[in-house]
Design an enzyme around this catalytic site. Structure first.
Site, PDB file in Angstrom:
ATOM      1  N   GLU B  48       0.804  -1.223   0.000  1.00 44.18           N
ATOM      2  CA  GLU B  48       0.000   0.000   0.000  1.00 44.18           C
ATOM      3  C   GLU B  48       0.838   1.275   0.000  1.00 44.18           C
ATOM      4  O   GLU B  48       0.380   2.326  -0.437  1.00 44.18           O
ATOM      5  CB  GLU B  48      -0.974   0.011   1.173  1.00 44.18           C
ATOM      6  CG  GLU B  48      -2.114  -0.996   1.044  1.00 44.18           C
ATOM      7  CD  GLU B  48      -1.743  -2.391   1.538  1.00 44.18           C
ATOM      8  OE1 GLU B  48      -0.539  -2.631   1.832  1.00 44.18           O
ATOM      9  OE2 GLU B  48      -2.645  -3.245   1.622  1.00 44.18           O
ATOM     10  N   PHE B 110     -10.695  -7.860  14.218  1.00 44.62           N
ATOM     11  CA  PHE B 110      -9.698  -8.311  13.261  1.00 44.62           C
ATOM     12  C   PHE B 110      -9.424  -7.206  12.244  1.00 44.62           C
ATOM     13  O   PHE B 110     -10.346  -6.632  11.663  1.00 44.62           O
ATOM     14  CB  PHE B 110     -10.181  -9.581  12.551  1.00 44.62           C
ATOM     15  CG  PHE B 110      -9.222 -10.048  11.490  1.00 44.62           C
ATOM     16  CD1 PHE B 110      -7.937 -10.470  11.844  1.00 44.62           C
ATOM     17  CD2 PHE B 110      -9.583 -10.041  10.158  1.00 44.62           C
ATOM     18  CE1 PHE B 110      -7.048 -10.875  10.868  1.00 44.62           C
ATOM     19  CE2 PHE B 110      -8.689 -10.458   9.180  1.00 44.62           C
ATOM     20  CZ  PHE B 110      -7.410 -10.873   9.531  1.00 44.62           C
ATOM     21  N   GLN B 111      -8.155  -6.895  12.029  1.00 40.33           N
ATOM     22  CA  GLN B 111      -7.712  -5.850  11.108  1.00 40.33           C
ATOM     23  C   GLN B 111      -8.308  -4.485  11.414  1.00 40.33           C
ATOM     24  O   GLN B 111      -8.584  -3.687  10.512  1.00 40.33           O
ATOM     25  CB  GLN B 111      -7.980  -6.256   9.651  1.00 40.33           C
ATOM     26  CG  GLN B 111      -7.113  -7.448   9.268  1.00 40.33           C
ATOM     27  CD  GLN B 111      -7.039  -7.691   7.788  1.00 40.33           C
ATOM     28  OE1 GLN B 111      -7.994  -7.455   7.060  1.00 40.33           O
ATOM     29  NE2 GLN B 111      -5.893  -8.186   7.339  1.00 40.33           N
ATOM     30  N   LYS B 160     -17.204  -1.028   6.879  1.00 43.53           N
ATOM     31  CA  LYS B 160     -17.777  -1.988   5.929  1.00 43.53           C
ATOM     32  C   LYS B 160     -19.308  -1.911   5.898  1.00 43.53           C
ATOM     33  O   LYS B 160     -19.917  -1.971   4.819  1.00 43.53           O
ATOM     34  CB  LYS B 160     -17.317  -3.395   6.305  1.00 43.53           C
ATOM     35  CG  LYS B 160     -17.797  -4.447   5.327  1.00 43.53           C
ATOM     36  CD  LYS B 160     -17.073  -5.762   5.514  1.00 43.53           C
ATOM     37  CE  LYS B 160     -17.702  -6.803   4.595  1.00 43.53           C
ATOM     38  NZ  LYS B 160     -16.713  -7.586   3.863  1.00 43.53           N
ATOM     39  N   MET B 468      24.410   8.843   1.236  1.00 42.44           N
ATOM     40  CA  MET B 468      24.290  10.130   1.915  1.00 42.44           C
ATOM     41  C   MET B 468      24.631   9.998   3.401  1.00 42.44           C
ATOM     42  O   MET B 468      25.262  10.870   3.989  1.00 42.44           O
ATOM     43  CB  MET B 468      22.876  10.695   1.734  1.00 42.44           C
ATOM     44  CG  MET B 468      22.699  12.092   2.278  1.00 42.44           C
ATOM     45  SD  MET B 468      23.859  13.257   1.537  1.00 42.44           S
ATOM     46  CE  MET B 468      22.858  13.956   0.232  1.00 42.44           C
TER      47      MET B 468
END
Ligand SMILES: Cc1ncc(C[n+]2csc(CCOP(=O)(O)OP(=O)(O)O)c2C)c(N)n1
Ligand SMILES: [Mg+2]
Lengths: 164, 572
Positions: B48, B110-111, B160, B468
């Site tokens: 993502e 969950f999640q 949802k 760097m």
């Protein structure tokens, strides 16, 4: 940018959308910079969709000017004023529970009277006084009753309003 | 009646979204079900973070908002870095996130993650949708907020159950929020004051930032600069806002800025910032920044003004409209004396590197990219030495042709940003200039370019180091090289891996091939240009790995905390 970088207690009031998440956004912006909010009061205004927040934050003038601008930038913040620069009214309400015996009860009541406080509950070994007033006034009272043993204090947080 | 999911996808279409980046999961199944039938091009990312950077790159290249969609919990937390990147640089991105059903929020479902809580500090605004009737308005508002004022990312978290509920609500017209009224028109008195200051100035300098590009004000900026003969220095994110090839161009200021830019800032009597926010990498030691100058600051974000440096003439508003109003009030000037001084600095100390070095230097390779493309390309970068060299050795003449994570400095940005840029600008050459460290952070996204037939070219400057960081350790930590070696040959212990071709991990050519792209490795200077030409002709995603000198440094450099007048120069 002002060159004035003195540290003092700033009283900031904000009108915000009365929605979840706004309080957290405002508080997060301030605490995220390592500043402690000493006092916080939130309540709806005459328009129920708008809340007023009043905060007291000790800090550097310059940093708090930046914080004020950042608050103003938030989508759900309608307006922000740092009252510290103008003349304004401040009030705080406290409930203080003091250990009190039959012997010293009247002494405490007398003190409360002098400060315009009100006895709102009396128990066998304690009493609760309600006091409304300027922040300094409230602080003075708490100092004077301290020797009696303060069992508990609940403070409303300072509310404020510009005089003009 | 429409479902919340349908409302959302319809609202995206209404907002003009044609391209969407994302990855599905449990809480966005309804949205993806709608997507399957929507006339949108969907890019299935592999992480993502890639989706947010692609949306960001798309926005930077096209000027239109980028849009991505992620699932709840880990999907949303993976998106955080990309949102923070867009937030720092003021890039319009709308991120749609799924959330667990409303009644489960707060139950450690969950999640579940507190997505609005986590992203509050890294977005311009965010929403948790609590009522399906609000959805059409919220999505419209999200795009309005993302694209107006100082643009930025907006996240919409949709539980949802809200996606599955139905509503007859619609939204049309322009969203209005009482707390959100960006100022566009500059105050005329302030503009007149600025005009008077410019007309009175003997040694003015313009500091052009990302605001010039966001406002589409580069034509006005060039008119102003040329009319009043004001040299222009462009910040990293302002590159392309004023052509690097113009005689008035001072190039980049700041820590790795040009001598001419930093001297001009330290010497000028008037500094006009147009949409630059005086980042600490630009100003160096603030108390000694532009010590002799009146400072004017044009910015759409009132909170950017006087944030770090004192400002004498603030002008809040949109750069384009302010410059338009300013230009007629400016006198035409020749400004011979100042320009002679400035041109002297430009000549005396251009960006240079050791052209006699037999090995490939990233600077050389980037110059070759400029030559081969004739400067006509969108360049994206990662973060590190190669990023600075990409700013120095490619000359940008068009806005939206240099895409880089400036504010957050996000390694891993370059490749997905290039994919997003190419998705939005199919007719442009898009080249990602990356480092061997950075590229490994989001290499997996190369598959997306292959799947969608996006012929981007990724040039990895492989110096075997987190270069760097190595440079800082060399310069400021007594050469105590700690955790910066990527090339196994440079590591003390890994005998097993030494000198096995290619002698380091991973093998980028094989990696490219494993992802379905072409891989080329060049180790000799003479191979660089032909490889670039070949890659551009292949019309498919190509990774070119340049084996470069391991221990070169970016110069000039203003040491951290020093003033711009204390530059360390490399070759002298
Ligand atoms: C995500 C992330 N982690 C760490 C850093 C700190 N950092 C800045 S530059 C750099 C080295 C980058 O190495 P490489 O991509 O090989 O570029 P080079 O400097 O060698 O050109 C690191 C680790 C960062 N900017 N971003
Ligand atoms: Mg490297």
């Amino acid at each position: 940018m002002s060159n004035n970088t003195s540290i003092r207690r700033h009283t900031i009031t904000a009108l915000v959308d009365n929605e979840p998440g706004v309080l957290s956004r405002v508080v997060g912006l301030i605490s995220g910079r390592g500043y402690n909010i000493e006092s916080l009061n939130v309540g709806p205004t005459q328009d129920p969709t708008i809340s007023r927040m009043t905060m007291q934050v000790p800090g550097d003038d310059r940093v708090l000017e930046q914080v004020t601008k950042q608050l103003n930038k938030q989508v759900d913040v309608i307006s922000v004023t740092d009252l510290t620069r103008e003349s304004f009214l401040n009030r705080e309400c406290i409930l203080v529970k003091i250990a009190a015996t039959r012997k010293n009860r009247s002494e405490i009541i007398e003190l409360a009277d002098v400060f315009g406080g009100k006895v709102v509950s009396v128990q066998n070994d304690s009493m609760v006084i309600q006091l409304v007033g300027e922040q300094q006034h409230v602080a003075d009272f708490l100092k004077l009753v301290a020797p009696f043993k303060i069992l508990d204090v609940s403070r409303s947080g300072v509310i404020a309003m510009g005089k003009e | 009646m429409r479902s919340g999911a349908k409302c959302t996808i319809d609202a995206l279409k209404d907002a003009g979204v044609k391209t969407l980046f994302g990855l599905p999961g449990g809480t966005v199944l309804d949205l993806f079900d709608e997507l399957a039938r929507a006339p949108l091009e969907f890019f299935l990312v592999r992480h993502e973070q890639g989706a947010t950077h692609m949306a960001d790159g798309y926005a930077r290249a096209t000027g239109k908002p980028g849009c991505c969609i992620v699932t709840s919990g880990p999907g949303a937390t993976n998106a955080v870095t990309g949102l923070a990147t867009a937030n720092m640089d003021g890039i319009p991105v709308v991120c749609i996130a799924g959330q667990v059903p409303s009644h489960m929020i707060g139950n450690d479902a969950f999640q579940e993650a507190d997505t609005v809580g986590i992203t509050r500090a890294v977005t311009k605004h965010n929403y948790l949708v609590k009522n399906v009737d609000d959805l059409p308005r919220i999505i419209a508002e999200a795009f309005e907020i993302a694209t107006t004022g100082r643009p930025g990312p907006v996240l919409v978290d949709i539980p949802k159950d809200i996606q599955r509920q139905t509503t007859s609500a619609t939204f049309s017209g322009k969203p209005e929020r009482r707390g959100y009224k960006p100022v566009y028109e500059g105050n005329s008195r302030q503009i007149a004051k600025l005009a008077a200051a410019i007309n009175a100035s003997r040694k003015p300098v313009i500091l052009a930032g990302a605001g010039v590009i966001a406002a589409g004000a580069s034509a006005e900026l060039a008119t102003l600069a040329r009319k009043a003969k004001i040299p222009v220095t462009t910040t990293l994110l302002g590159l392309g806002g004023f052509p690097d090839t113009d005689p008035l161009a001072l190039r980049m200021p700041g820590m790795h800025g040009s001598v001419a830019a930093n001297r001009a800032i330290s010497t000028c009597d008037l500094l006009i910032s147009v949409g630059a926010r005086f980042d600490d990498r630009v100003t160096g030691k603030v108390s000694e920044f532009a010590p002799n100058a009146i400072i004017a600051h044009i910015d759409i974000d009132p909170s950017a003004i006087a944030k770090s440096v004192r400002v004498d003439i603030p002008v809040v508003g949109h750069a384009k409209s302010i410059l338009k109003e300013l230009i007629p009030q400016i006198e035409t000037q020749a400004r011979k004396e100042w320009l002679t001084q400035v041109h002297g600095w430009q000549k005396e100390a251009p960006f240079i590197y050791d052209t006699r070095e037999p090995r490939i230097l990233a600077q050389y390779a980037i110059e070759q990219i400029y030559e081969v493309t004739k400067g006509d390309a969108i360049i994206t970068t990662d973060v590190g030495q190669h990023q600075m060299w990409a700013a120095h050795f490619f000359k940008y003449t068009q806005p939206r042709s240099f895409i880089s994570s400036g504010g957050l400095g996000t390694m891993g940005f370059g490749l997905p940003a290039a994919i997003g840029a190419k998705a939005g600008c199919r007719d442009r050459n898009v080249i990602a200039i990356s480092g061997d460290g950075s590229i490994q952070m989001n290499f997996q996204e190369l598959v997306v370019a292959v799947e969608h037939d996006l012929p981007i070219v990724v040039v990895i400057m492989n110096n075997g180091y987190l270069g760097m960081v190595r440079q800082w350790q060399e310069m400021f930590y007594k050469k105590e090289y700690s955790a910066v070696r990527l090339d196994q040959n440079l590591r003390a212990r890994n005998e097993k891996l030494r000198d096995k071709p290619p002698g380091y991990l991973p093998d980028f050519v094989k990696m490219a091939e494993a992802h379905g792209a072409a891989g080329l490795r060049v180790a000799e200077k003479r191979e660089v240009a032909p490889a670039l030409r070949k890659a551009l002709a292949m019309k498919r995603p190509v990774v070119i790995e340049c084996i470069t000198k391991p221990d070169d440094n970016v110069y000039p450099m203003v040491p951290p905390g020093a003033s711009l007048s204390e530059m360390v120069q490399g070759l002298a």
